[in-house]
Design a protein around this motif. Sequence first.
Motif, PDB file in Angstrom:
ATOM      1  N   GLY A  82       0.776  -1.237   0.000  1.00 40.74           N
ATOM      2  CA  GLY A  82       0.000   0.000   0.000  1.00 40.74           C
ATOM      3  C   GLY A  82       0.809   1.289   0.000  1.00 40.74           C
ATOM      4  O   GLY A  82       1.720   1.494  -0.807  1.00 40.74           O
ATOM      5  N   ILE A  83       0.466   2.177   0.929  1.00 40.20           N
ATOM      6  CA  ILE A  83       1.087   3.511   0.977  1.00 40.20           C
ATOM      7  C   ILE A  83       2.580   3.398   1.294  1.00 40.20           C
ATOM      8  O   ILE A  83       3.405   4.117   0.731  1.00 40.20           O
ATOM      9  N   GLY A  84       2.945   2.487   2.198  1.00 39.55           N
ATOM     10  CA  GLY A  84       4.355   2.313   2.575  1.00 39.55           C
ATOM     11  C   GLY A  84       5.191   1.887   1.384  1.00 39.55           C
ATOM     12  O   GLY A  84       6.293   2.416   1.151  1.00 39.55           O
ATOM     13  N   ARG A  85       4.662   0.933   0.603  1.00 35.23           N
ATOM     14  CA  ARG A  85       5.395   0.496  -0.592  1.00 35.23           C
ATOM     15  C   ARG A  85       5.538   1.667  -1.570  1.00 35.23           C
ATOM     16  O   ARG A  85       6.614   1.902  -2.120  1.00 35.23           O
ATOM     17  N   ALA A  86       4.436   2.402  -1.774  1.00 39.05           N
ATOM     18  CA  ALA A  86       4.469   3.516  -2.733  1.00 39.05           C
ATOM     19  C   ALA A  86       5.424   4.616  -2.258  1.00 39.05           C
ATOM     20  O   ALA A  86       6.118   5.242  -3.072  1.00 39.05           O
ATOM     21  N   LEU A  87       5.472   4.843  -0.943  1.00 40.05           N
ATOM     22  CA  LEU A  87       6.427   5.827  -0.413  1.00 40.05           C
ATOM     23  C   LEU A  87       7.854   5.385  -0.723  1.00 40.05           C
ATOM     24  O   LEU A  87       8.691   6.185  -1.161  1.00 40.05           O
ATOM     25  N   ALA A  88       8.128   4.101  -0.489  1.00 38.78           N
ATOM     26  CA  ALA A  88       9.477   3.576  -0.744  1.00 38.78           C
ATOM     27  C   ALA A  88       9.859   3.801  -2.209  1.00 38.78           C
ATOM     28  O   ALA A  88      10.976   4.255  -2.512  1.00 38.78           O
ATOM     29  N   LEU A  89       8.918   3.507  -3.110  1.00 39.46           N
ATOM     30  CA  LEU A  89       9.233   3.649  -4.541  1.00 39.46           C
ATOM     31  C   LEU A  89       9.395   5.128  -4.925  1.00 39.46           C
ATOM     32  O   LEU A  89      10.301   5.476  -5.688  1.00 39.46           O
ATOM     33  N   GLY A  90       8.535   5.980  -4.381  1.00 41.43           N
ATOM     34  CA  GLY A  90       8.633   7.418  -4.676  1.00 41.43           C
ATOM     35  C   GLY A  90       9.950   7.995  -4.170  1.00 41.43           C
ATOM     36  O   GLY A  90      10.589   8.816  -4.846  1.00 41.43           O
ATOM     37  N   LEU A  91      10.363   7.559  -2.989  1.00 44.62           N
ATOM     38  CA  LEU A  91      11.632   8.046  -2.426  1.00 44.62           C
ATOM     39  C   LEU A  91      12.815   7.492  -3.218  1.00 44.62           C
ATOM     40  O   LEU A  91      13.800   8.207  -3.466  1.00 44.62           O
ATOM     41  N   ALA A  92      12.705   6.210  -3.635  1.00 48.58           N
ATOM     42  CA  ALA A  92      13.783   5.592  -4.426  1.00 48.58           C
ATOM     43  C   ALA A  92      13.962   6.344  -5.738  1.00 48.58           C
ATOM     44  O   ALA A  92      15.095   6.629  -6.154  1.00 48.58           O
TER      45      ALA A  92
END
Length: 281
Positions: A17-27
């Motif tokens: 969810g949001i945590g995965r998307a945050l990780a990808l956006g930050l990456a």
Amino acid sequence: MTAVAGKVCVVTGAGSGIGRALALGLARRGARLALSDVNEAGLQATAADAGRAGGGAVHTQVLDVSDREGMTAYAATVASHFGVVHQIYNNAGIAHSNTILESEYEEYERVFGINLWGVIHGTKAFLPHVIASGDGHVINVSSLNGFLAQPDMSHYCTTKFAVRGFTETLRSEMRRDGHRVGVTVVHPGGIKTNIASAALNEARASGQEITPEDEQRERLYNEKLLKMDPAQAAEIIIKAVETDRPRVMVGNDAKLVDFLVRMLPARHQTLFAAAERRMRK
Ligand SMILES: NC(=O)c1ccc[n+]([C@@H]2O[C@H](COP(=O)([O-])OP(=O)(O)OC[C@H]3O[C@@H](n4cnc5c(N)ncnc54)[C@H](O)[C@@H]3O)[C@@H](O)[C@H]2O)c1
């Protein structure tokens, strides 16, 4: 504008969810990542995607945010692995549904342990490192249920209201004490993630009686309320960090509810209850 490139960013609940998307956006912005979750398979899938998204180094660890000693040790591990920690996204959370009359104390303890203590553990364990970075940020994920109370959600609403109070207090302390630490409380509306189904699956697994109403609620959330793509939610959150906003509404639903709660302090609950009844038809 605070740049994320090269920063060490910690994300809890990064397996979905949001945590995965945050990780990808930050990456994609070139951050170095420390990712954790209780779900190892989800965590590893996120780490692989983050690697492909072009981020810097990715550190992963299975971590239950409700485990205080575990979180304290984890903060030391991440700090020694990267040598510095700039940002902590306290994102891990669960939903739960039951009336106050019928809830067991254990239900409150479980939800409080993850949604509230998890945020406090993550903040306290990482704060000395975030302060020492000289350019840090603490991001705590609340919800639109951080200002809107709904029936059958006392466990969730209590934690999400509390996350707001805790986070706003932290921001005022960081300001008063002259620390270069931004603080943002995040209030998402409906984001298309696994949260509603995970709550029902967990209730089933723990032996709680599942009523047709519970199943209807899961369908209502999955089909009508959880609408925004998590990637879009993550972009909004990261932009709020980059511009050091104290609070961010994620989605027009969160903005509208925030407005109505403030405009109609005595009447909004009746209006929302009627709207939910109409949507269930
Ligand atoms: N999806 C929404 O509409 C919405 C709305 C408002 C707020 N939120 C909040 O956003 C955050 C993320 O939720 P999501 O929608 O991405 O849900 P999700 O279920 O897709 O992801 C939550 C992640 O947290 C992990 N997790 C659960 N318990 C944990 C624990 N004890 N320790 C570590 N990790 C744990 C899960 O394994 C999962 O990977 C939560 O705090 C949630 O309350 C979500």
